[in-house]
Design an enzyme around this catalytic site. Structure first.
Site, mmCIF file in Angstrom:
data_model
loop_
_atom_site.group_PDB
_atom_site.id
_atom_site.type_symbol
_atom_site.label_atom_id
_atom_site.label_comp_id
_atom_site.label_asym_id
_atom_site.label_seq_id
_atom_site.Cartn_x
_atom_site.Cartn_y
_atom_site.Cartn_z
ATOM 1 N N ALA A 94 0.869 -1.228 -0.343
ATOM 2 C CA ALA A 94 0.072 0.189 0.044
ATOM 3 C C ALA A 94 0.827 0.984 -0.021
ATOM 4 O O ALA A 94 2.003 1.035 0.320
ATOM 5 C CB ALA A 94 -0.829 -0.083 1.328
ATOM 6 N N GLY A 125 -0.525 -5.055 0.922
ATOM 7 C CA GLY A 125 -1.638 -4.974 0.089
ATOM 8 C C GLY A 125 -1.656 -5.700 -1.200
ATOM 9 O O GLY A 125 -2.556 -6.304 -1.753
ATOM 10 N N GLU A 154 -2.301 -9.262 -0.499
ATOM 11 C CA GLU A 154 -3.512 -9.500 -0.084
ATOM 12 C C GLU A 154 -4.593 -9.332 -1.436
ATOM 13 O O GLU A 154 -5.425 -10.075 -1.544
ATOM 14 C CB GLU A 154 -4.169 -8.353 0.737
ATOM 15 C CG GLU A 154 -3.421 -8.622 2.204
ATOM 16 C CD GLU A 154 -3.622 -7.490 3.133
ATOM 17 O OE1 GLU A 154 -4.039 -7.636 4.264
ATOM 18 O OE2 GLU A 154 -3.067 -6.211 2.857
ATOM 19 N N GLU A 176 3.668 -6.118 7.359
ATOM 20 C CA GLU A 176 2.786 -4.848 8.110
ATOM 21 C C GLU A 176 3.472 -4.702 9.706
ATOM 22 O O GLU A 176 3.391 -3.436 10.017
ATOM 23 C CB GLU A 176 1.460 -5.144 7.966
ATOM 24 C CG GLU A 176 0.811 -4.871 6.729
ATOM 25 C CD GLU A 176 0.801 -6.092 5.596
ATOM 26 O OE1 GLU A 176 0.055 -5.810 4.743
ATOM 27 O OE2 GLU A 176 1.590 -6.974 5.760
#
Length: 260
Positions: A66, A112, A115, A135
């Protein structure tokens, strides 16, 4: 439709969506998530699209994570909204998409990015792929479904280790972990994914969509996946594809599914 962060190409009923922010290693920001949502929404309504392939531009990254600069100063309330909106708009939307979604993972798929790849129905990796959920090294946890989908794919123990250590695994480890279905040379990645898409499209896409719903039901809290399977199985008998498929089989000919 014109996009700033993604590219689209449709060929032979296969839509390839490419996340195109190479200078940012294709990192996901709010705008990119919104554009991806819009692209998938349009693909859902477009009868020409039978299968979606999701990939990243360049050779370095699928999605390297992200865009941290967007949320570094968020409050707890803003962080919760960020995760909830992202899951609704993109990650859960992709996971429950009624048409097959194949992630073609080239290079880094981190945070992300992994994910997003895990939200796809299955994954193909290039031999230079690196995957991980780093993360906790930033003082946060995966917020786009990573703590849920990674254990479903690789098992609780391996997911705990990957998330707790914030480490990366390579393509061959990902294959060993069942995180990806195939590993191919980078130059062959998209062609391999397209060939799989073509194999899928030889079948009834109505039945494929029903199978997606039934498989996903097993991972929904409070839902009996067997009941969903029984219902979807029963509904299949009312489709034109079922009539064509059984007729073709009994008459020893190739089925020509109408998609209804």
């Amino acid at each position: 439709m014109s996009y700033q962060n993604i590219l689209e190409e449709i060929e032979n009923n296969i839509l390839t969506i490419t996340i195109d922010r190479p200078k940012k290693l294709n990192a996901l920001n709010k705008e990119t998530i919104q554009e991806l949502h819009q692209a998938f929404k349009q693909a859902k309504e477009d009868d020409e699209v039978k299968v979606v392939i999701l990939t990243g531009s360049g050779e370095k990254a699928f999605v390297a994570g992200a865009d941290i600069s967007e949320f570094a100063d968020y409050s707890p309330k803003e962080g919760k909204r960020l995760a909830a909106e992202g899951q609704e708009k993109l990650f859960n939307y992709v996971a429950n998409f009624p048409k097959p979604v194949i992630a073609a993972v080239n290079g880094f798929a981190l945070g992300g990015g992994l994910e997003l790849a895990m939200a796809a129905h299955f994954r193909i990796a290039s031999d230079n792929a690196k995957m991980g959920l780093p993360e906790v090294s930033l003082g946060v946890i995966p917020g786009y479904g990573g703590t849920q989908r990674l254990p479903q794919l690789v098992g609780k123990g391996r997911a705990m280790e990957m998330i707790m250590t914030a480490g990366m695994i390579d393509a061959n480890q990902a294959l060993q972990y069942n995180l990806v279905n195939h590993v191919v040379e980078q130059d062959d990645l998209l062609e391999f994914a397209k060939n799989l898409a073509k194999k899928i499209m030889k079948n009834s896409m109505v039945a494929v969509s029903a199978a997606i719903r039934a498989i996903n039901a097993n991972y929904e809290d409070g839902v009996n996946g067997f009941d969903v399977e029984v219902n979807q199985f029963g509904k299949s008998f009312g489709t034109e594809d079922f009539k064509e498929g059984t007729s073709a089989f009994l008459n020893k000919r190739k089925a020509e599914f109408p998609g209804r």
